[in-house]
Enzyme design. Structure first.
Site, PDB file in Angstrom:
ATOM      1  CD  GLU A 110      51.180  15.143 -53.883  1.00 31.53           C
ATOM      2  OE1 GLU A 110      51.689  15.067 -54.929  1.00 31.53           O
ATOM      3  OE2 GLU A 110      50.027  14.633 -53.638  1.00 31.53           O
TER       4      GLU A 110
HETATM    5  C1  LIG Z   1      47.051   6.119 -48.167  1.00 30.96           C
HETATM    6  C2  LIG Z   1      47.652   6.397 -49.522  1.00 30.96           C
HETATM    7  C3  LIG Z   1      46.878   7.477 -50.318  1.00 30.96           C
HETATM    8  C4  LIG Z   1      47.581   7.607 -51.624  1.00 30.96           C
HETATM    9  N1  LIG Z   1      46.926   8.535 -52.495  1.00 30.96           N
HETATM   10  C5  LIG Z   1      47.744   8.930 -53.750  1.00 30.96           C
HETATM   11  C6  LIG Z   1      47.187   9.893 -54.426  1.00 30.96           C
HETATM   12  O1  LIG Z   1      45.986  10.280 -54.337  1.00 30.96           O
HETATM   13  N2  LIG Z   1      47.648  10.044 -55.844  1.00 30.96           N
HETATM   14  C7  LIG Z   1      48.908   9.341 -56.098  1.00 30.96           C
HETATM   15  O2  LIG Z   1      49.245   9.430 -57.210  1.00 30.96           O
HETATM   16  N3  LIG Z   1      49.321   8.649 -55.269  1.00 30.96           N
HETATM   17  C8  LIG Z   1      48.625   8.121 -53.974  1.00 30.96           C
HETATM   18  N4  LIG Z   1      49.414   7.396 -53.079  1.00 30.96           N
HETATM   19  C9  LIG Z   1      50.738   6.896 -53.526  1.00 30.96           C
HETATM   20  C10 LIG Z   1      51.796   7.233 -52.907  1.00 30.96           C
HETATM   21  O3  LIG Z   1      52.175   8.610 -53.610  1.00 30.96           O
HETATM   22  C11 LIG Z   1      53.208   6.659 -52.780  1.00 30.96           C
HETATM   23  O4  LIG Z   1      52.768   5.373 -52.133  1.00 30.96           O
HETATM   24  C12 LIG Z   1      54.434   7.162 -52.736  1.00 30.96           C
HETATM   25  O5  LIG Z   1      54.695   7.974 -53.619  1.00 30.96           O
HETATM   26  C13 LIG Z   1      55.371   6.077 -52.644  1.00 30.96           C
HETATM   27  O6  LIG Z   1      55.656   5.444 -53.687  1.00 30.96           O
HETATM   28  P1  LIG Z   1      55.713   3.479 -53.422  1.00 30.96           P
HETATM   29  O7  LIG Z   1      54.682   3.390 -52.499  1.00 30.96           O
HETATM   30  O8  LIG Z   1      55.738   3.000 -54.712  1.00 30.96           O
HETATM   31  O9  LIG Z   1      57.103   3.376 -52.560  1.00 30.96           O
HETATM   32  P2  LIG Z   1      58.568   3.302 -53.178  1.00 30.96           P
HETATM   33  O10 LIG Z   1      58.683   4.100 -54.360  1.00 30.96           O
HETATM   34  O11 LIG Z   1      58.676   1.593 -53.572  1.00 30.96           O
HETATM   35  O12 LIG Z   1      59.583   3.382 -52.241  1.00 30.96           O
HETATM   36  C14 LIG Z   1      59.747   2.626 -51.035  1.00 30.96           C
HETATM   37  C15 LIG Z   1      61.151   3.450 -50.412  1.00 30.96           C
HETATM   38  O13 LIG Z   1      62.043   3.509 -51.279  1.00 30.96           O
HETATM   39  C16 LIG Z   1      62.512   4.938 -51.287  1.00 30.96           C
HETATM   40  N5  LIG Z   1      62.838   4.860 -52.809  1.00 30.96           N
HETATM   41  C17 LIG Z   1      62.178   4.937 -53.920  1.00 30.96           C
HETATM   42  N6  LIG Z   1      63.088   5.212 -54.958  1.00 30.96           N
HETATM   43  C18 LIG Z   1      63.999   5.626 -54.457  1.00 30.96           C
HETATM   44  C19 LIG Z   1      65.165   6.510 -55.151  1.00 30.96           C
HETATM   45  N7  LIG Z   1      65.305   6.580 -56.354  1.00 30.96           N
HETATM   46  N8  LIG Z   1      66.148   6.859 -54.214  1.00 30.96           N
HETATM   47  C20 LIG Z   1      65.900   6.911 -52.952  1.00 30.96           C
HETATM   48  N9  LIG Z   1      65.152   6.266 -52.092  1.00 30.96           N
HETATM   49  C21 LIG Z   1      63.928   5.875 -52.896  1.00 30.96           C
HETATM   50  C22 LIG Z   1      61.345   5.673 -50.687  1.00 30.96           C
HETATM   51  O14 LIG Z   1      61.496   7.003 -50.389  1.00 30.96           O
HETATM   52  C23 LIG Z   1      60.565   4.587 -49.889  1.00 30.96           C
HETATM   53  O15 LIG Z   1      61.229   4.907 -48.375  1.00 30.96           O
HETATM   54  C24 LIG Z   1      48.871   6.890 -51.921  1.00 30.96           C
HETATM   55  C25 LIG Z   1      49.340   6.244 -50.910  1.00 30.96           C
HETATM   56  C26 LIG Z   1      48.805   5.902 -49.941  1.00 30.96           C
HETATM   57  C27 LIG Z   1      49.408   4.741 -49.148  1.00 30.96           C
END
Ligand SMILES: Cc1cc2nc3c(=O)[nH]c(=O)nc-3n(C[C@H](O)[C@H](O)[C@H](O)COP(=O)(O)OP(=O)(O)OC[C@H]3O[C@@H](n4cnc5c(N)ncnc54)[C@H](O)[C@@H]3O)c2cc1C
Length: 322
Positions: free
Chosen positions: A163
Site C-alpha cells: 500500500e
Molecule cells: C504480499 C504482498 C501483497 C501485495 N498486495 C498488493 C495488492 O493487493 N495490490 C497491489 O496493487 N499491490 C500489492 N502488492 C505490491 C506492493 O504494493 C509493492 O510491492 C510495493 O508498493 C512496493 O513496490 P515494489 O515491490 O515494486 O518495490 P520498488 O518500487 O522496487 O521499491 C523498492 C525500494 O525502493 C524505494 N523506492 C522506489 N521508488 C522510489 C522513489 N522514487 N524514491 C525513493 N524511494 C523509492 C521503495 O521505498 C523501496 O524501499 C503486494 C506486495 C506483496 C509483497
C-alpha cells in the site's frame, strides 16, 4: 467503458480508496503489535530466571527484571500511541465529510491528509519494532518457531512495504500533504500541541513536560525547514532526504500528544472518583514512559531532517561499494 467520477480527476478519486487502504494497513500494524505484546506479556509472567532487584525472589518471573519491564512498557506505550493516531485519522476522515460547516470540513480534511501517511508508516514501523521486541522477550524461544513470536515478526514485515512503501508515505507527506494548503494543516496541528502544553504542566513537573515542549519545538523547526526548502526548486533533494526523519518526528510527537491527552483525561476521572484507578494511573505513567523513551530522541530526528541532500549525493554508489 464507464467513466468513474469526473474527467481529469482520476488521481484524486483514486486517493479516496488509497487513503482508506493506507489507514487499514496502519491498523494492521497496530493489530500485530498488540498481539505480539500480549504474547510477550504472558511469557514474561511465566518464564522464571534470575533474582529480581525489586522483589528479592531468587527465581523470579522475568517481568520482575527492570529491563524486561522497560521493554514491555515501551511496547505498550508505542502501541497506544499508534492506535490513537489511527483512530484519530478515522475521526478526521469522518469529520471531513460530516462536520457542520464547510470551513470545519476543510480543516478536518487537511488533518486527515496529514495523518494518513503517518498512520500508515509510523504504525507499521511500530508493528515491526514491537514484534521484534516480542521475540526478544522470549529469548531463544522467540527465535525458534514453538512460541509463535517469530511469526508475528514475519507477518509485521509486509505492512511497511505494501500500500505504498513507508519511504513513499514519507515522500507523500513532505511532497504533497504538508504543502498542499501552504502548511496550514501542519500549523494547526502544532497549535493544538502547544495548547496542551500548559495543561500538561498541571499534571507533571520537570522532564515529562520539558520533553514535550522540546519535541514540539523540534517539530515546528523541522516543519519550517521543509516548507522553506520546498519553496526553493533547487532543494528538492534536501526535502526528499528529510522525508523519512520528518514523518518519524511528526509521528513521535503526535503520538506523545495523544498519550498526554489520555493522561489528562485519566487524571480528570481520578479526581472525579470514577473509573478503574489502576487503569487510569497506568495512563498517567504510560505518557511518562513514552516521554522518556520516545520524545527524548527528537533531537536526533531533527538532525536527520537537516542533513541535506548534498551529503547523500557524496555517498555515491562507488562510495557505498568502497
Ligand atoms: C504480499 C504482498 C501483497 C501485495 N498486495 C498488493 C495488492 O493487493 N495490490 C497491489 O496493487 N499491490 C500489492 N502488492 C505490491 C506492493 O504494493 C509493492 O510491492 C510495493 O508498493 C512496493 O513496490 P515494489 O515491490 O515494486 O518495490 P520498488 O518500487 O522496487 O521499491 C523498492 C525500494 O525502493 C524505494 N523506492 C522506489 N521508488 C522510489 C522513489 N522514487 N524514491 C525513493 N524511494 C523509492 C521503495 O521505498 C523501496 O524501499 C503486494 C506486495 C506483496 C509483497
Amino acid at each position: 467503458a464507464e467513466l468513474v467520477g469526473q474527467p481529469h480527476q482520476g488521481l484524486s478519486h483514486m486517493f479516496v480508496m488509497m487513503n482508506a487502504a493506507r489507514l487499514a494497513v496502519g491498523v494492521e500494524g497496530v493489530g500485530i503489535a498488540e498481539r505480539a505484546y500480549q504474547h510477550a506479556l504472558e511469557y514474561a509472567r511465566e518464564r522464571k530466571q534470575g533474582r529480581s532487584v525489586w522483589t528479592g525472589v531468587a527465581n523470579a518471573p522475568i517481568i520482575d527484571h527492570p529491563d524486561v519491564r522497560r521493554t514491555l512498557s515501551v511496547m505498550k506505550a508505542k502501541i497506544a500511541a499508534a492506535r490513537a493516531i489511527c483512530l484519530s485519522t478515522g475521526v478526521a476522515a469522518d469529520l471531513a465529510r460530516h462536520a457542520a460547516t464547510e470551513d470545519e470540513r476543510r480543516k478536518w480534511k487537511g488533518r486527515e491528509d496529514l495523518f494518513t501517511p503517518i498512520a500508515k508508516a509510523w504504525s507499521t514501523d511500530i508493528g515491526c519494532e514491537v514484534a521484534s521486541q516480542g521475540v526478544q522477550i522470549h529469548g531463544g524461544m522467540g527465535f525458534i518457531e514453538e512460541t509463535g513470536a517469530a511469526q508475528y515478526y514475519r507477518d509485521a514485515r509486509i505492512a511497511p512495504i505494501y500500500e505504498g512503501t513507508n519511504g513513499i508515505q514519507a515522500m507523500d507527506l513532505v511532497g504533497r500533504k504538508l504543502s498542499q494548503d501552504g502548511g496550514q494543516s501542519a500549523r494547526d496541528l502544532i497549535a493544538d500541541f502547544k495548547a496542551t502544553l500548559p495543561l500538561l504542566g498541571r499534571l507533571y513537573t520537570g522532564k515529562p513536560v520539558d520533553r514535550f515542549a522540546n519535541a514540539v519545538e523540534a517539530v515546528e523547526d523541522a516543519t519550517l525547514w521543509i516548507l522553506d526548502a520546498k519553496a526553493d526548486k533547487d532543494r528538492a533533494a534536501d526535502v526528499l532526504t528529510a522525508a523519512d526523519a520528518y514523518l518519524k518526528l511528526l509521528g513521535d510527537v503526535t503520538g506523545g500528544w495523544m498519550l498526554a491527552k489520555g493522561a489528562l483525561a485519566a487524571k480528570a476521572e481520578l479526581d472525579a472518583g470514577t473509573g478503574d484507578p489502576v487503569w487510569l494511573e497506568g495512563k498517567i505513567a504510560l505518557y511518562e514512559v513514552y516521554a522518556a523513551n520516545v520524545l527524548g530522541h527528537v533531537s536526533s530526528r531533527l538532525a536527520a531532517v537537516g542533513q541535506g541532500g548534498a551529503l547523500l549525493e557524496r555517498m555515491s554508489a562507488d562510495v557505498l561499494a568502497g
